[in-house]
Design a protein around this motif. Structure first.
Motif, PDB file in Angstrom:
ATOM      1  N   UNK A 116      28.831  25.383  35.421  1.00 61.75           N
ATOM      2  CA  UNK A 116      30.147  25.181  34.800  1.00 61.75           C
ATOM      3  C   UNK A 116      31.231  25.890  35.599  1.00 61.75           C
ATOM      4  N   UNK A 117      30.927  27.119  36.078  1.00 57.95           N
ATOM      5  CA  UNK A 117      31.890  27.883  36.869  1.00 57.95           C
ATOM      6  C   UNK A 117      32.251  27.175  38.162  1.00 57.95           C
ATOM      7  N   UNK A 118      31.252  26.575  38.821  1.00 63.00           N
ATOM      8  CA  UNK A 118      31.511  25.854  40.075  1.00 63.00           C
ATOM      9  C   UNK A 118      32.453  24.660  39.840  1.00 63.00           C
ATOM     10  N   UNK A 119      32.209  23.931  38.755  1.00 63.74           N
ATOM     11  CA  UNK A 119      33.072  22.791  38.434  1.00 63.74           C
ATOM     12  C   UNK A 119      34.490  23.254  38.145  1.00 63.74           C
ATOM     13  N   UNK A 120      34.601  24.376  37.420  1.00 65.30           N
ATOM     14  CA  UNK A 120      35.938  24.904  37.088  1.00 65.30           C
ATOM     15  C   UNK A 120      36.691  25.319  38.345  1.00 65.30           C
ATOM     16  N   UNK A 134      44.298  32.395  33.875  1.00 71.06           N
ATOM     17  CA  UNK A 134      42.885  32.005  33.766  1.00 71.06           C
ATOM     18  C   UNK A 134      42.369  31.524  35.123  1.00 71.06           C
ATOM     19  N   UNK A 135      43.205  30.806  35.875  1.00 73.80           N
ATOM     20  CA  UNK A 135      42.795  30.321  37.198  1.00 73.80           C
ATOM     21  C   UNK A 135      42.490  31.494  38.129  1.00 73.80           C
ATOM     22  N   UNK A 136      43.338  32.511  38.120  1.00 75.14           N
ATOM     23  CA  UNK A 136      43.136  33.671  38.982  1.00 75.14           C
ATOM     24  C   UNK A 136      41.881  34.453  38.589  1.00 75.14           C
ATOM     25  N   UNK A 177      38.411  35.127  40.826  1.00 76.01           N
ATOM     26  CA  UNK A 177      37.907  36.469  41.115  1.00 76.01           C
ATOM     27  C   UNK A 177      36.483  36.670  40.595  1.00 76.01           C
ATOM     28  N   UNK A 178      36.170  36.002  39.478  1.00 76.99           N
ATOM     29  CA  UNK A 178      34.847  36.179  38.849  1.00 76.99           C
ATOM     30  C   UNK A 178      34.195  34.809  38.625  1.00 76.99           C
ATOM     31  N   UNK A 179      33.725  34.179  39.701  1.00 77.30           N
ATOM     32  CA  UNK A 179      33.186  32.807  39.597  1.00 77.30           C
ATOM     33  C   UNK A 179      31.904  32.688  38.762  1.00 77.30           C
ATOM     34  N   UNK A 180      31.182  33.808  38.579  1.00 74.78           N
ATOM     35  CA  UNK A 180      29.919  33.758  37.832  1.00 74.78           C
ATOM     36  C   UNK A 180      30.030  34.352  36.436  1.00 74.78           C
ATOM     37  N   UNK A 181      31.227  34.738  36.037  1.00 74.07           N
ATOM     38  CA  UNK A 181      31.421  35.417  34.743  1.00 74.07           C
ATOM     39  C   UNK A 181      31.257  34.447  33.574  1.00 74.07           C
ATOM     40  N   UNK A 182      30.810  34.989  32.452  1.00 77.05           N
ATOM     41  CA  UNK A 182      30.694  34.197  31.232  1.00 77.05           C
ATOM     42  C   UNK A 182      32.048  34.127  30.542  1.00 77.05           C
ATOM     43  N   UNK A 228      33.166  37.525  29.341  1.00 75.81           N
ATOM     44  CA  UNK A 228      33.578  38.372  30.471  1.00 75.81           C
ATOM     45  C   UNK A 228      34.944  37.937  31.004  1.00 75.81           C
ATOM     46  N   UNK A 229      35.220  36.633  31.017  1.00 75.32           N
ATOM     47  CA  UNK A 229      36.538  36.140  31.442  1.00 75.32           C
ATOM     48  C   UNK A 229      37.636  36.646  30.508  1.00 75.32           C
ATOM     49  N   UNK A 230      37.337  36.630  29.196  1.00 74.26           N
ATOM     50  CA  UNK A 230      38.311  37.127  28.201  1.00 74.26           C
ATOM     51  C   UNK A 230      38.614  38.600  28.441  1.00 74.26           C
ATOM     52  N   UNK A 231      37.549  39.370  28.717  1.00 72.91           N
ATOM     53  CA  UNK A 231      37.714  40.806  28.941  1.00 72.91           C
ATOM     54  C   UNK A 231      38.522  41.072  30.215  1.00 72.91           C
ATOM     55  N   UNK A 232      38.208  40.334  31.293  1.00 76.04           N
ATOM     56  CA  UNK A 232      38.925  40.526  32.563  1.00 76.04           C
ATOM     57  C   UNK A 232      40.394  40.087  32.453  1.00 76.04           C
TER      58      UNK A 232
END
Length: 315
Positions: free
Chosen positions: A236-240, A263-265, A269-274, A277-281
């Protein structure tokens, strides 16, 4: 020593009163004994490849009927070449069979005598005898749980099945070549059968192995689920990222809000994050509190905005 041999040894060590001992002996003789005639008259023969069972039957006959059985040891010349222990009773053979209700005026019987199986205690002893004569249990460390009792008499198999069901053991019967097999497959029911047979140590060993096996299976299942989720997140991260790069290459053609850019940035920075984890970052980088569903919505918006550009590239 195999697990089955250990169970049978423990059954042989179980202390029984006179009626229970006769019930057990009745099952052993019905399952394994044969009746013969020669110039000396009628005699009873019992044979097994298990030395412990041979000794047990020998002692049971001496204790219950004060006979002096003949014990001989034969050597098999084929396959495993195991010893075969043969017990022959010439004195009181008819008396023994009559007392155990195996032989009556109507002939030989291959069903549990009511006299010896009416009580729960005697029924347990009878099932012990059946297992000693024709039973086996897979080692609990193997890939599947299986307990069975094999007999050449269909009536005997049906009787064993009914008696096991009497103790809430859901036994089933199948025919295998020239034998009838009464079997249990569920691990907890096999444990109940070991308890019924008073094979306490075997029960503990079985349950210990079963608990360890189930624990490792569950652990492996969780690991597989976690790995599958990680792979799904990576995909999913790769597609995003593809959607994000498509938007960046065409940012002059579409209006991108600051929230979407955040969100794009973060995703770059974190292509493998869940999602969590994206919300936290996102909060750490921009001080923006966003829920998991909110993050999912923004990623969906990125996909929606980028899709036309990807379709144009494919065309």
């Amino acid at each position: 020593m195999s697990f089955t041999s250990e169970v049978k040894k423990q059954i042989c060590d179980d202390v029984l009163d006179t009626s229970a001992a006769k019930a057990q002996l009745c099952a052993l003789l019905q399952m394994r004994a044969s009746l013969h005639m020669n110039w000396q008259g009628m005699y009873l023969s019992f044979q097994t490849e298990n030395a412990t069972i041979a000794k047990h039957v020998f002692q049971r006959m001496k204790e219950q009927y004060q006979v002096d059985p003949r014990l001989s040891v034969l050597r098999k010349m084929q396959l495993k070449k195991n010893n075969v222990y043969r017990i022959q009773v010439y004195d009181k053979a008819q008396t023994i069979l009559s007392d155990l209700k195996i032989l009556t005026e109507s002939g030989l019987h291959f069903a549990p005598p009511i006299q010896y199986t009416r009580s729960e205690k005697n029924a347990r002893a009878y099932l012990q005898g059946c297992f000693l004569a024709g039973g086996s249990i897979n080692d609990p460390k193997t890939t599947n749980y299986h307990c069975e009792i094999s007999t050449h008499e269909e009536q005997m198999a049906q009787s064993i099945q009914k008696m096991m069901q009497r103790f809430y053991l859901p036994a089933k019967t199948i025919r295998r070549k020239n034998a009838y097999i009464v079997y249990l497959k569920a691990g907890d029911k096999i444990a109940d059968f070991l308890k019924l047979c008073n094979a306490s140590q075997a029960l503990f060993d079985f349950e210990d192995s079963r608990i360890q096996r189930d624990f490792y299976n569950n652990l492996k299942r969780l690991d597989n689920c976690e790995l599958a989720n990680e792979m799904k997140a990576l995909k999913a991260g790769k597609k995003q990222l593809d959607y994000i790069y498509a938007l960046e290459q065409n940012e002059n053609k579409v209006e991108i809000s600051s929230k979407i850019r955040h969100v794009m940035e973060i995703r770059k920075k974190f292509p493998e994050a869940s999602m969590n984890e994206l919300c936290e970052q996102c909060y750490l980088a921009y001080g923006e509190i966003i829920s998991k569903s909110g993050m999912k919505h923004r990623l969906g918006k990125i996909k929606e905005m980028a899709k036309p550009f990807l379709e144009d590239a494919d065309a």
